[in-house]
Design an enzyme around this catalytic site. Structure first.
Site, PDB file in Angstrom:
ATOM      1  N   CYS B  85     -46.283 -11.604  11.178  1.00  9.38           N
ATOM      2  CA  CYS B  85     -47.239 -12.450  11.901  1.00  9.38           C
ATOM      3  C   CYS B  85     -46.562 -13.753  12.337  1.00  9.38           C
ATOM      4  O   CYS B  85     -45.704 -13.747  13.196  1.00  9.38           O
ATOM      5  CB  CYS B  85     -48.474 -12.679  11.027  1.00  9.38           C
ATOM      6  SG  CYS B  85     -49.899 -13.294  11.943  1.00  9.38           S
ATOM      7  N   HIS B 194     -49.994  -7.085   8.853  1.00 11.29           N
ATOM      8  CA  HIS B 194     -49.632  -7.645   7.554  1.00 11.29           C
ATOM      9  C   HIS B 194     -49.446  -6.585   6.477  1.00 11.29           C
ATOM     10  O   HIS B 194     -50.380  -6.312   5.715  1.00 11.29           O
ATOM     11  CB  HIS B 194     -50.734  -8.613   7.095  1.00 11.29           C
ATOM     12  CG  HIS B 194     -50.758  -9.895   7.854  1.00 11.29           C
ATOM     13  ND1 HIS B 194     -50.136 -11.034   7.400  1.00 11.29           N
ATOM     14  CD2 HIS B 194     -51.304 -10.206   9.051  1.00 11.29           C
ATOM     15  CE1 HIS B 194     -50.313 -12.013   8.286  1.00 11.29           C
ATOM     16  NE2 HIS B 194     -51.022 -11.539   9.292  1.00 11.29           N
ATOM     17  N   GLU B 196     -48.013  -6.929   3.740  1.00 11.43           N
ATOM     18  CA  GLU B 196     -48.122  -7.529   2.391  1.00 11.43           C
ATOM     19  C   GLU B 196     -49.568  -7.610   1.919  1.00 11.43           C
ATOM     20  O   GLU B 196     -49.815  -7.869   0.737  1.00 11.43           O
ATOM     21  CB  GLU B 196     -47.459  -8.920   2.375  1.00 11.43           C
ATOM     22  CG  GLU B 196     -48.329 -10.071   2.856  1.00 11.43           C
ATOM     23  CD  GLU B 196     -48.479 -10.139   4.368  1.00 11.43           C
ATOM     24  OE1 GLU B 196     -48.208  -9.135   5.064  1.00 11.43           O
ATOM     25  OE2 GLU B 196     -48.896 -11.210   4.870  1.00 11.43           O
TER      26      GLU B 196
END
Lengths: 79, 223
Positions: B85, B194, B196
């Site tokens: 991002c 994302h 994560e």
């Protein structure tokens, strides 16, 4: 103190949804004669001594604008 | 295996990125943007967020942070670097990845679970996947529209530099549904979604994102 103006606009081939949103608002406000809006950035730099055109161009092209997507216009005080 | 996670002023997802590193089996090392050296880490993650409040352009000022000089130098020598991002925006601004991220085409912030197709399963960050694999991870951005000149896009496609592509709908108007790209050597990867945030069943829509972090562990071992 000398003032240097740098204008940054998106390259013509990069679409500008913010400009298009402004254009849409102008149409709703009764300004159909405006056919295109491109939104950009306007920087005013105050510089000590005589502005160094090469240095300012480097500043404009490496930080103020991203040359991948933006064009830059440098306006020195003598312009 | 020591994986550095850089915190910039305005980073938001550095803690989640470090947690993903640990869940994958690595040691997360906190790095600060104003430092000069990378503390000997084996790979680096640039997390999501709004570094410097997205002033000037998203990622533009962070890309000129002191630590980024070390990241750029080491990346040119093969250090694996992942930008997520805002981290992807920083890598593009730093010149490590091609193209740029611009305001979403519809002007809205988009926050949803997003399907992606993995097109490159041989980069330092995607070797745990298979080519053509469909994964679902969150996407959340307001300036995530990937753009480059048409000739540049053709070149990137020709060189196989698209790592992940949006499936089942493009969240931001990115050119050719591009969600992430890689450097020519496959060591630097950036993507807007994302991974994560998709590493645990409790908090993510899947655990599909963990593969980015397990991939780099094997890439560092074999490097």
């Amino acid at each position: 103190m000398p003032r240097v103006v740098v204008d940054v606009v998106l390259k013509p081939e990069i679409s500008d949804p913010q400009g298009q949103a402004v254009l849409g608002a102008l149409g709703r406000l009764g300004h159909p004669g405006v056919t295109s809006v491109r939104q950009g950035k306007h920087f005013v730099l105050e510089v000590e001594g005589t502005p160094d055109a090469a240095e300012l161009r480097q500043i404009a092209e490496t930080l103020l604008a991203n040359p991948v997507i933006e064009d830059v216009e440098l306006h020195l005080p003598s312009d | 295996m020591r994986i550095g996670v850089i915190t910039f002023p305005g980073s938001l997802d550095d803690v989640d990125a470090a947690r993903a590193v640990r869940l994958a089996g690595g040691e997360a090392v906190a790095l600060w943007h104003a430092d000069d050296d990378l503390s000997g880490v084996d790979a680096v993650v640039l997390p999501g967020g709004f570094s410097y409040g997205d002033y000037l352009r998203a990622g533009a000022i962070a890309a000129r942070a002191p630590l980024m000089r070390s990241v750029v130098d080491r990346a040119h020598a093969g250090l694996p670097v992942l930008g997520i991002c805002n981290g992807f925006q920083v890598l593009c601004e730093a010149g490590l990845l091609p193209g740029a991220l611009t305001r979403n085409g519809h002007l809205h912030f988009r926050n949803r679970d997003q399907a992606l197709l993995v097109e490159r399963a041989d980069t330092a960050w995607t070797s745990a996947y298979t080519t053509g694999q469909r994964i679902v991870v969150p996407v959340k951005n307001g300036e995530g529209r990937y753009v480059a000149a048409p000739a540049e896009l053709d070149r990137l496609e020709g060189e196989g530099r698209v790592v992940v592509r949006y499936a089942d709908g493009n969240p931001n108007g990115s050119s050719r549904d591009i969600a992430g790209v890689t450097s020519a050597d496959g060591r630097v990867v950036g993507l807007m979604p994302h991974p994560e945030h998709a590493v645990e069943d409790l908090t993510g829509p899947s655990v599909d994102g963990l593969g980015f972090f397990t991939s780099v562990l094997s890439s560092v071992v074999t490097a």
